[in-house]
Motif scaffolding. Structure first.
Motif, PDB file in Angstrom:
ATOM      1  N   GLU A   7       9.485   8.573 -17.887  1.00  0.00           N
ATOM      2  CA  GLU A   7       8.307   8.846 -17.059  1.00  0.00           C
ATOM      3  C   GLU A   7       8.264   7.942 -15.840  1.00  0.00           C
ATOM      4  OE1 GLU A   7       3.410   8.996 -17.409  1.00  0.00           O
ATOM      5  OE2 GLU A   7       4.636   8.772 -19.216  1.00  0.00           O
ATOM      6  N   THR A   8       8.559   6.654 -16.046  1.00  0.00           N
ATOM      7  CA  THR A   8       8.581   5.713 -14.926  1.00  0.00           C
ATOM      8  C   THR A   8       9.702   6.060 -13.961  1.00  0.00           C
ATOM      9  OG1 THR A   8       7.718   3.989 -16.397  1.00  0.00           O
ATOM     10  CG2 THR A   8       8.662   3.273 -14.313  1.00  0.00           C
ATOM     11  N   THR A   9      10.842   6.484 -14.507  1.00  0.00           N
ATOM     12  CA  THR A   9      11.949   6.908 -13.655  1.00  0.00           C
ATOM     13  C   THR A   9      11.519   8.030 -12.724  1.00  0.00           C
ATOM     14  OG1 THR A   9      13.691   6.245 -15.206  1.00  0.00           O
ATOM     15  CG2 THR A   9      14.219   8.019 -13.663  1.00  0.00           C
ATOM     16  N   ARG A  10      10.812   9.015 -13.263  1.00  0.00           N
ATOM     17  CA  ARG A  10      10.360  10.138 -12.433  1.00  0.00           C
ATOM     18  C   ARG A  10       9.428   9.670 -11.324  1.00  0.00           C
ATOM     19  NH1 ARG A  10      10.606  12.778 -17.520  1.00  0.00           N
ATOM     20  NH2 ARG A  10       8.444  12.239 -18.015  1.00  0.00           N
ATOM     21  N   SER A  11       8.542   8.722 -11.631  1.00  0.00           N
ATOM     22  CA  SER A  11       7.603   8.251 -10.606  1.00  0.00           C
ATOM     23  C   SER A  11       8.328   7.475  -9.513  1.00  0.00           C
ATOM     24  CB  SER A  11       6.506   7.388 -11.240  1.00  0.00           C
ATOM     25  OG  SER A  11       7.009   6.139 -11.668  1.00  0.00           O
ATOM     26  N   VAL A  12       9.324   6.673  -9.887  1.00  0.00           N
ATOM     27  CA  VAL A  12      10.088   5.923  -8.884  1.00  0.00           C
ATOM     28  C   VAL A  12      10.916   6.867  -8.023  1.00  0.00           C
ATOM     29  CG1 VAL A  12      11.947   4.232  -8.562  1.00  0.00           C
ATOM     30  CG2 VAL A  12      10.115   3.763 -10.195  1.00  0.00           C
ATOM     31  N   LEU A  13      11.490   7.900  -8.637  1.00  0.00           N
ATOM     32  CA  LEU A  13      12.260   8.873  -7.864  1.00  0.00           C
ATOM     33  C   LEU A  13      11.371   9.639  -6.891  1.00  0.00           C
ATOM     34  CD1 LEU A  13      14.708  10.313 -10.557  1.00  0.00           C
ATOM     35  CD2 LEU A  13      15.200   8.641  -8.759  1.00  0.00           C
ATOM     36  N   ARG A  14      10.156   9.980  -7.341  1.00  0.00           N
ATOM     37  CA  ARG A  14       9.211  10.641  -6.421  1.00  0.00           C
ATOM     38  C   ARG A  14       8.891   9.732  -5.243  1.00  0.00           C
ATOM     39  NH1 ARG A  14       6.779  12.617 -11.244  1.00  0.00           N
ATOM     40  NH2 ARG A  14       5.298  10.875 -11.248  1.00  0.00           N
ATOM     41  N   LEU A  15       8.728   8.441  -5.523  1.00  0.00           N
ATOM     42  CA  LEU A  15       8.450   7.491  -4.448  1.00  0.00           C
ATOM     43  C   LEU A  15       9.614   7.441  -3.458  1.00  0.00           C
ATOM     44  CD1 LEU A  15       6.855   5.198  -3.096  1.00  0.00           C
ATOM     45  CD2 LEU A  15       7.919   3.620  -4.733  1.00  0.00           C
ATOM     46  N   LEU A  16      10.838   7.360  -3.964  1.00  0.00           N
ATOM     47  CA  LEU A  16      12.003   7.310  -3.076  1.00  0.00           C
ATOM     48  C   LEU A  16      12.093   8.567  -2.215  1.00  0.00           C
ATOM     49  CD1 LEU A  16      14.744   5.776  -5.411  1.00  0.00           C
ATOM     50  CD2 LEU A  16      13.614   4.668  -3.476  1.00  0.00           C
ATOM     51  N   ARG A  17      11.818   9.726  -2.812  1.00  0.00           N
ATOM     52  CA  ARG A  17      11.854  10.966  -2.047  1.00  0.00           C
ATOM     53  C   ARG A  17      10.751  10.981  -0.987  1.00  0.00           C
ATOM     54  NH1 ARG A  17      15.057  14.378   0.123  1.00  0.00           N
ATOM     55  NH2 ARG A  17      15.960  15.352  -1.733  1.00  0.00           N
TER      56      ARG A  17
ATOM     57  N   ASP B  17       0.835  -1.199   0.000  1.00  0.00           N
ATOM     58  CA  ASP B  17       0.000   0.000   0.000  1.00  0.00           C
ATOM     59  C   ASP B  17       0.874   1.255   0.000  1.00  0.00           C
ATOM     60  OD1 ASP B  17      -2.666   1.302   0.258  1.00  0.00           O
ATOM     61  OD2 ASP B  17      -1.851   1.971   2.171  1.00  0.00           O
ATOM     62  N   LEU B  18       1.989   1.200   0.710  1.00  0.00           N
ATOM     63  CA  LEU B  18       2.900   2.335   0.793  1.00  0.00           C
ATOM     64  C   LEU B  18       3.499   2.685  -0.572  1.00  0.00           C
ATOM     65  CD1 LEU B  18       4.251   4.300   2.866  1.00  0.00           C
ATOM     66  CD2 LEU B  18       6.100   2.620   3.055  1.00  0.00           C
TER      67      LEU B  18
END
Length: 357
Positions: free
Chosen positions: A180-190, A132-133
């Motif tokens: 685009e996927t890279t940006r979403s994964v980076l947002r998740l890590l942040r 969920d996170l």
């Protein structure tokens, strides 16, 4: 949170030795996102694998959250148990996901929890919480083959968080993903960094990753860290190779008898009309050769290459006024016309040295 001291890793074969990590001193503060960048073969992967002792260092020390991991890397069952316990505080995300195809998404996340000895009910509850996170709760029962690359990496991140680590290591986690996927994964890590107070150490060959997510960064070349610090500090450091790579500028002097200057704007100065004010104050024609504006380290940053009429001696006062305003100023050519000058040579060297994959 992470400290390496004189860390060295040498790979030996029958007929040669390769020093992948050469005396690295690394300092990562608690709660920050720290990026190590460099081209292929620079030693980045060996460095990050030494941090959790997936690779045993040849010499030097690794300390994570106050524990000297290298001191736990001895022989015998007691040393092995102590090192495994310390590693539970360190999660790792891999470039190629490393998911088990025979297990469901939830089963992959539960794997480290099984190793930790949690009951089936506790494992299932924890795995669902982690999915969920990372935004994948609806994918719990599917297998990895049914996921996109970005979804697989999110599963890998959830699995890395299973042991409630304080440190998350990322080994080129976005290099196999589309932009685009890279940006979403980076947002998740942040987001995870902020929500959980995670300290994140990542390696990458992509400057956009450093711009997007990193608080601090280091440039690695031939096994050594050649430059390291907070991104905001590096951008304010004249001659910084990382700053030049984050915001590359092009353009040479249009003719003899001029001075080319690189200006870095950050903070409030990014919104000030610095160039037009310079032209009005000193009644000079300022030519803009190139410019770049973006966000790095969470702040708006801009770089501009301008050309001033006359030699360096004639422009000492306007250049000094730029520096007095808190701007980072690099004079590209303080030598006579036709000579490359030390600053220009350094900039060209920096551009040539870091080749993105």
């Amino acid at each position: 949170m992470i400290t390496t001291t004189d860390l060295t890793k040498v790979y030996r074969t029958r007929d040669r030795e390769v020093t992948a990590v050469d005396g690295v001193d690394l300092h990562v503060r608690p709660g920050e996102v720290f990026g190590v960048i460099g081209r292929s073969g620079a030693g980045k992967s060996s460095l990050i694998r030494c941090v959790n002792l997936l690779e045993r260092p040849t010499s030097g020390t690794v300390t994570v959250d106050g524990t000297d991991l290298t001191a736990l890397a001895g022989d015998g069952p007691r040393a092995g148990r102590a090192l495994r316990a310390a590693r539970t505080r360190i999660g790792m995300v891999f470039q190629h996901f490393n998911l088990l195809s025979s297990r469901t998404v939830q089963g992959n996340v539960e794997l480290p929890l099984e190793i930790l000895g949690l009951t089936r009910r506790a494992r299932a509850a924890k795995a669902r919480e982690l999915l969920d996170l990372v935004g994948l709760s609806e994918k719990a029962s599917v297998h990895p083959a049914q996921l996109s690359g970005g979804q697989k990496q999110r599963v890998g991140i959830a699995r890395a968080l299973a042991g409630d680590p304080k440190v998350l290591l990322s080994d080129e986690a976005t290099s196999a993903l589309d932009p685009e996927t890279t940006r979403s994964v980076l947002r998740l890590l942040r987001d995870l960094n902020r929500q959980l107070g995670l300290t994140v150490l990542l390696i990458t060959h992509e400057m956009d990753v450093v711009k997007t997510i990193c608080d601090s960064a280091a440039l690695m070349r031939e096994g050594r860290l050649v430059e390291s610090g907070k991104v905001s500090d590096l951008l304010a450091t004249p001659g910084s190779e990382l700053a030049a790579e984050l915001f590359p500028l092009e353009g040479a002097a249009t003719g003899p008898g001029t001075t080319v200057v690189d200006i870095t704007f950050h903070g409030d100065s990014a919104a000030r009309p610095v160039v037009s004010a310079l032209a009005r104050t000193y009644d000079i024609d300022v030519s803009i050769l190139s410019a770049a504006m973006d966000t790095a380290g969470g702040r708006q940053v801009g770089r501009m290459r301008i050309e001033l009429p006359g030699g360096f001696e004639e422009n000492v006062v306007p250049i000094g006024s730029l520096r007095e305003q808190g701007l980072t100023v690099d004079v590209r050519d303080e030598e006579p016309a036709g000579s490359p000058g030390p600053a220009a040579a350094a900039g060209e060297s920096a551009t040539a040295d870091l080749v993105k994959e």
